[in-house]
Design a protein around this motif. Structure first.
Motif, PDB file in Angstrom:
ATOM      1  N   ALA A  85       0.830  -1.208   0.000  1.00  0.00           N
ATOM      2  CA  ALA A  85       0.000   0.000   0.000  1.00  0.00           C
ATOM      3  C   ALA A  85       0.866   1.260   0.000  1.00  0.00           C
ATOM      4  N   LEU A  86       1.923   1.248   0.803  1.00  0.00           N
ATOM      5  CA  LEU A  86       2.831   2.397   0.832  1.00  0.00           C
ATOM      6  C   LEU A  86       3.533   2.564  -0.518  1.00  0.00           C
ATOM      7  N   ALA A  87       3.991   1.454  -1.077  1.00  0.00           N
ATOM      8  CA  ALA A  87       4.691   1.521  -2.358  1.00  0.00           C
ATOM      9  C   ALA A  87       3.790   2.060  -3.458  1.00  0.00           C
ATOM     10  N   ARG A  88       2.541   1.649  -3.458  1.00  0.00           N
ATOM     11  CA  ARG A  88       1.628   2.138  -4.495  1.00  0.00           C
ATOM     12  C   ARG A  88       1.388   3.630  -4.342  1.00  0.00           C
ATOM     13  N   ALA A  89       1.192   4.076  -3.110  1.00  0.00           N
ATOM     14  CA  ALA A  89       0.926   5.497  -2.877  1.00  0.00           C
ATOM     15  C   ALA A  89       2.114   6.374  -3.278  1.00  0.00           C
ATOM     16  N   LEU A  90       3.337   5.837  -3.116  1.00  0.00           N
ATOM     17  CA  LEU A  90       4.541   6.618  -3.392  1.00  0.00           C
ATOM     18  C   LEU A  90       5.140   6.304  -4.758  1.00  0.00           C
ATOM     19  N   ARG A  91       4.441   5.477  -5.541  1.00  0.00           N
ATOM     20  CA  ARG A  91       4.863   5.116  -6.902  1.00  0.00           C
ATOM     21  C   ARG A  91       6.211   4.398  -6.907  1.00  0.00           C
ATOM     22  N   LEU A  92       6.361   3.501  -5.952  1.00  0.00           N
ATOM     23  CA  LEU A  92       7.551   2.656  -5.886  1.00  0.00           C
ATOM     24  C   LEU A  92       7.272   1.337  -6.595  1.00  0.00           C
ATOM     25  N   ASP A  93       8.263   0.464  -6.634  1.00  0.00           N
ATOM     26  CA  ASP A  93       8.038  -0.862  -7.201  1.00  0.00           C
ATOM     27  C   ASP A  93       7.369  -1.739  -6.140  1.00  0.00           C
ATOM     28  N   GLU A  94       6.102  -2.029  -6.348  1.00  0.00           N
ATOM     29  CA  GLU A  94       5.325  -2.761  -5.360  1.00  0.00           C
ATOM     30  C   GLU A  94       5.845  -4.178  -5.153  1.00  0.00           C
TER      31      GLU A  94
END
Length: 405
Positions: A85-94
């Motif tokens: 969820a954090l990765a998606r919000a920050l546009r990281l590699d999920e």
């Protein structure tokens, strides 16, 4: 470069890890036409033996105390969900964030931190025992699933995140910092550093930082849930934690006749949401100040890019302190954990004095004169045990089932 079918390269932030630019694996392998390297890492972890064993490893409460308490497996799944969820919000590699989250507890012993304390003391003359280093050892040596190499042959970024998810391990001069301040790094980490440089003096990727803070969020929330379920915590007691009091009061004001199970669930749900949203907000502030243009800029930033705000960090420390006093150090829990430490100690001492008590595959290649290697082999075997298996081994070797209270 591995396959990128279905991967939305256009939505990833410039400071996220790019699977197409992965630093690769220790042992080169053909690329997958359908999965990125980080997806493959996640899948390998999920299919590993060590991952399956997490279902019968203690988080705080032993497996036989109830069906609804967290185990290492359910904790790991919750961490992975929050990390994603954090990765998606920050546009990281999920996928990378999830892989690191799924692997972070693979090195834990049976009986939670009690088992780790016992094993670390028993290994004090042979390099000690550290669950984070053991996780690295599991994924680079102990898993034996492939014909061409030991371990899972994970990508550099996943291994880096596993080792450094809580921050740098050494300063630029090679001195231990953080958890390892004033100490020698665990032998497993030092040994692997001779094979592959994981840049131990820098921060890890943003994806690893997301997995680390997800771990904090998950265990604070679910230990409150399990502590209330076990009767070690009370809603009234939680009101003494300033960070939680307004949350509890808001729920009671909106739902004055809410039964306890629903109240507990709502407290946990709101706490998770609040901490996730706080971490996202603080990360956006720090990223905006630092303006990293690449994953390497995140590594070289000199501080974590994903963290709690000062208010949330203070609240989180207060929650941990409350859990420490009322759950982790509760006499009921301590009685069980002390007994569990004794199980690990007796098993280690038996295998040490009588290596024939080890299964054949664990005896193979042992030199009776090499005490260090023998101790590490025993530690590897013990660390891989589930709670249930450790108790069965104790019964087999001593003809007595331990009483854990």
């Amino acid at each position: 470069m591995e396959g990128l079918i279905g991967f939305g390269r256009d939505v990833r932030a410039p400071f996220a890890c790019d699977p197409a630019a992965s630093r690769g694996r220790l042992y080169p392998e053909p690329a997958s036409p359908t999965r990125t390297p980080f997806q493959r890492d996640r899948d390998r972890i999920i299919h590993s033996t060590a991952f399956r064993r997490l279902k019968d490893k203690t988080q705080v409460f032993l497996f036989d105390e109830g069906d609804h308490y967290r185990t290492r497996l359910t904790h790991t799944i919750e961490v992975a969900q929050i990390a994603r969820a954090l990765a998606r919000a920050l546009r990281l590699d999920e996928d990378l964030a999830e892989a690191i989250a799924l692997s972070h507890d693979l090195g834990h012993t049976p009986f939670g931190h009690a088992g780790e304390r016992a094993l670390d003391a028993l290994m004090r003359h042979y390099g000690g025992f550290d669950h984070n280093a053991q996780s690295l050892r599991v994924v680079t040596r102990l898993e034996r699933r492939y014909p061409d190499f030991d371990g899972l042959n994970l990508s550099w970024e996943t291994l880096e995140g596993l080792v450094k998810h809580n921050g740098p391990l050494i300063d630029p001069d090679g001195n231990g910092i953080g958890t390892y301040a004033g100490k020698v790094l665990p032998a497993a980490i030092l040994a692997y550093a001779d094979i592959q440089d994981l840049q131990l003096s820098t921060f890890a990727s943003a994806e690893a930082q997301a997995a680390a803070i997800a771990d904090d969020i998950a265990y604070n929330a679910h230990d409150i849930d399990d502590g209330l379920r076990a009767g070690l915590l009370t809603i009234e007691g939680l009101r003494s934690v300033t960070y939680l009091r307004p949350m509890i009061e808001a729920i009671e004001a909106a739902h004055p006749a809410l039964e306890k199970p629903r109240l507990v669930n709502e407290v946990v749900r709101r706490l998770i949401t609040r901490l996730i949203e706080d971490a996202i907000g603080e990360a956006l502030l720090r990223l905006g100040e630092t303006k990293p243009a690449s994953a390497d800029d995140v590594r070289a930033a000199g501080r974590a890019m994903i963290a709690f705000s000062e208010e949330a960090a203070e609240g989180e420390r207060a929650i941990k302190a409350h859990l420490w006093r009322h759950v982790y150090r509760h006499p009921r829990v301590m009685t069980v954990m002390t007994a569990a430490e004794g199980v690990v100690e007796r098993l280690f001492e038996r295998y040490w004095s009588d290596p024939q008590a080890l299964p054949e595959e664990w005896r193979k290649g042992l030199d009776p004169a090499d005490n260090s290697r023998r101790a590490r082999r025993i530690a590897d075997f013990l660390a891989g045990m589930t709670d249930r298996y450790a108790l069965r081994e104790h019964q087999r070797l001593f003809d007595a089932m331990p009483d854990l209270g």
